[in-house]
Design a protein around this motif. Structure first.
Motif, PDB file in Angstrom:
ATOM      1  N   SER A  99      16.710 -76.688  31.861  1.00 46.53           N
ATOM      2  CA  SER A  99      15.383 -76.950  31.295  1.00 46.53           C
ATOM      3  C   SER A  99      15.267 -78.461  31.149  1.00 46.53           C
ATOM      4  N   THR A 100      14.183 -79.006  31.692  1.00 48.82           N
ATOM      5  CA  THR A 100      14.031 -80.457  31.682  1.00 48.82           C
ATOM      6  C   THR A 100      12.571 -80.859  31.553  1.00 48.82           C
ATOM      7  N   ASN A 101      12.369 -82.071  31.063  1.00 48.01           N
ATOM      8  CA  ASN A 101      11.007 -82.598  30.982  1.00 48.01           C
ATOM      9  C   ASN A 101      10.612 -83.350  32.255  1.00 48.01           C
ATOM     10  N   LEU A 102      11.475 -83.356  33.257  1.00 53.34           N
ATOM     11  CA  LEU A 102      11.118 -83.975  34.534  1.00 53.34           C
ATOM     12  C   LEU A 102       9.998 -83.183  35.200  1.00 53.34           C
ATOM     13  N   LYS A 122      10.227 -83.602  41.193  1.00 58.44           N
ATOM     14  CA  LYS A 122      11.587 -84.149  41.237  1.00 58.44           C
ATOM     15  C   LYS A 122      12.625 -83.093  41.621  1.00 58.44           C
ATOM     16  N   VAL A 123      12.281 -81.829  41.441  1.00 57.86           N
ATOM     17  CA  VAL A 123      13.226 -80.744  41.701  1.00 57.86           C
ATOM     18  C   VAL A 123      12.987 -80.225  43.117  1.00 57.86           C
ATOM     19  N   THR A 124      13.655 -80.849  44.060  1.00 60.68           N
ATOM     20  CA  THR A 124      13.470 -80.523  45.471  1.00 60.68           C
ATOM     21  C   THR A 124      14.331 -79.326  45.871  1.00 60.68           C
ATOM     22  N   PRO A 125      14.040 -78.718  47.007  1.00 61.79           N
ATOM     23  CA  PRO A 125      14.917 -77.650  47.511  1.00 61.79           C
ATOM     24  C   PRO A 125      16.360 -78.129  47.686  1.00 61.79           C
ATOM     25  N   GLU A 126      16.536 -79.408  48.018  1.00 61.03           N
ATOM     26  CA  GLU A 126      17.884 -79.957  48.175  1.00 61.03           C
ATOM     27  C   GLU A 126      18.631 -80.007  46.841  1.00 61.03           C
ATOM     28  N   VAL A 127      17.912 -80.261  45.765  1.00 58.22           N
ATOM     29  CA  VAL A 127      18.540 -80.244  44.438  1.00 58.22           C
ATOM     30  C   VAL A 127      19.026 -78.832  44.126  1.00 58.22           C
ATOM     31  N   LEU A 128      18.175 -77.845  44.357  1.00 56.12           N
ATOM     32  CA  LEU A 128      18.572 -76.457  44.087  1.00 56.12           C
ATOM     33  C   LEU A 128      19.754 -76.020  44.949  1.00 56.12           C
ATOM     34  N   LEU A 152      13.761 -75.234  35.187  1.00 54.83           N
ATOM     35  CA  LEU A 152      12.475 -75.149  34.499  1.00 54.83           C
ATOM     36  C   LEU A 152      11.993 -76.579  34.228  1.00 54.83           C
ATOM     37  N   PRO A 153      11.173 -77.133  35.135  1.00 54.31           N
ATOM     38  CA  PRO A 153      10.682 -78.501  34.956  1.00 54.31           C
ATOM     39  C   PRO A 153       9.461 -78.532  34.039  1.00 54.31           C
ATOM     40  N   ASP A 154       8.964 -79.720  33.789  1.00 54.72           N
ATOM     41  CA  ASP A 154       7.730 -79.925  33.023  1.00 54.72           C
ATOM     42  C   ASP A 154       7.776 -79.311  31.619  1.00 54.72           C
ATOM     43  N   GLN A 155       8.966 -79.261  31.037  1.00 53.35           N
ATOM     44  CA  GLN A 155       9.092 -78.721  29.682  1.00 53.35           C
ATOM     45  C   GLN A 155       8.698 -79.793  28.665  1.00 53.35           C
ATOM     46  N   LEU A 156       8.116 -79.368  27.586  1.00 57.29           N
ATOM     47  CA  LEU A 156       7.795 -80.288  26.485  1.00 57.29           C
ATOM     48  C   LEU A 156       9.078 -80.485  25.692  1.00 57.29           C
ATOM     49  N   MET A 157       9.746 -81.604  25.941  1.00 55.65           N
ATOM     50  CA  MET A 157      11.059 -81.841  25.346  1.00 55.65           C
ATOM     51  C   MET A 157      11.194 -83.283  24.880  1.00 55.65           C
ATOM     52  N   THR A 158      11.955 -83.452  23.823  1.00 59.69           N
ATOM     53  CA  THR A 158      12.406 -84.780  23.417  1.00 59.69           C
ATOM     54  C   THR A 158      13.895 -84.709  23.166  1.00 59.69           C
ATOM     55  N   ASP A 177      22.837 -86.767  36.879  1.00 58.84           N
ATOM     56  CA  ASP A 177      22.553 -88.203  36.877  1.00 58.84           C
ATOM     57  C   ASP A 177      22.202 -88.684  38.287  1.00 58.84           C
ATOM     58  N   LYS A 178      23.017 -88.308  39.252  1.00 61.06           N
ATOM     59  CA  LYS A 178      22.822 -88.785  40.634  1.00 61.06           C
ATOM     60  C   LYS A 178      21.534 -88.247  41.256  1.00 61.06           C
ATOM     61  N   HIS A 179      21.255 -86.954  41.100  1.00 61.80           N
ATOM     62  CA  HIS A 179      20.149 -86.325  41.816  1.00 61.80           C
ATOM     63  C   HIS A 179      18.843 -86.233  41.028  1.00 61.80           C
ATOM     64  N   LEU A 180      18.937 -86.265  39.698  1.00 63.63           N
ATOM     65  CA  LEU A 180      17.721 -86.145  38.889  1.00 63.63           C
ATOM     66  C   LEU A 180      17.503 -87.326  37.953  1.00 63.63           C
ATOM     67  N   GLY A 181      18.471 -88.217  37.882  1.00 63.03           N
ATOM     68  CA  GLY A 181      18.311 -89.404  37.051  1.00 63.03           C
ATOM     69  C   GLY A 181      18.366 -89.132  35.556  1.00 63.03           C
TER      70      GLY A 181
END
Length: 120
Positions: free
Chosen positions: A7-10, A14-20, A43-49, A85-89
């Protein structure tokens, strides 16, 4: 039956097929399990801090039947944190990771359980 959920706020872009596919291959190799049983969910676009800011952050959950434990989880965490870190920063100080080792009788597959199918 490894299942990795991020789960990420990205943003979704940013979540490409290559990442998966990279996550799937890594988890399969890491846990020494056939990739045909591995499931990844991001799960991208999550409201997270995290730490009071909305900079990129994530929570990762790794579930498996076996191949988890005190020493193994340290190795798994190192690989997953580096990948994120490498693939999603997402830096390792902006994530938490949760490990869950399940009994084969508590996971269903093909209309029964892994215990029934594989006796473990």
């Amino acid at each position: 039956m490894p299942f990795l959920e991020v789960s990420t706020n990205l943003p979704k872009e940013k979540v490409t097929p290559e990442v998966l596919s990279g996550l799937s291959k890594m988890v399969s190799e890491m846990l020494d399990k056939s990739e045909s049983y591995c499931m990844m969910r991001v799960l991208p676009d999550q409201l997270m801090t995290f730490g009071g800011t909305s900079e990129p952050c994530a929570v990762v959950r790794l579930i498996s039947i076996g191949r988890l434990g005190v020493e193994l989880n340290k190795k798994h965490a190192a690989k997953i944190f580096a990948f994120m870190d490498k693939h999603l920063g997402i830096s390792n100080d902006r994530m938490f990771m949760v490990f869950q080792d399940l009994d084969s009788s508590t996971v269903g597959y093909k209309g029964t359980t892994f215990h029934e199918l594989y006796g473990r």
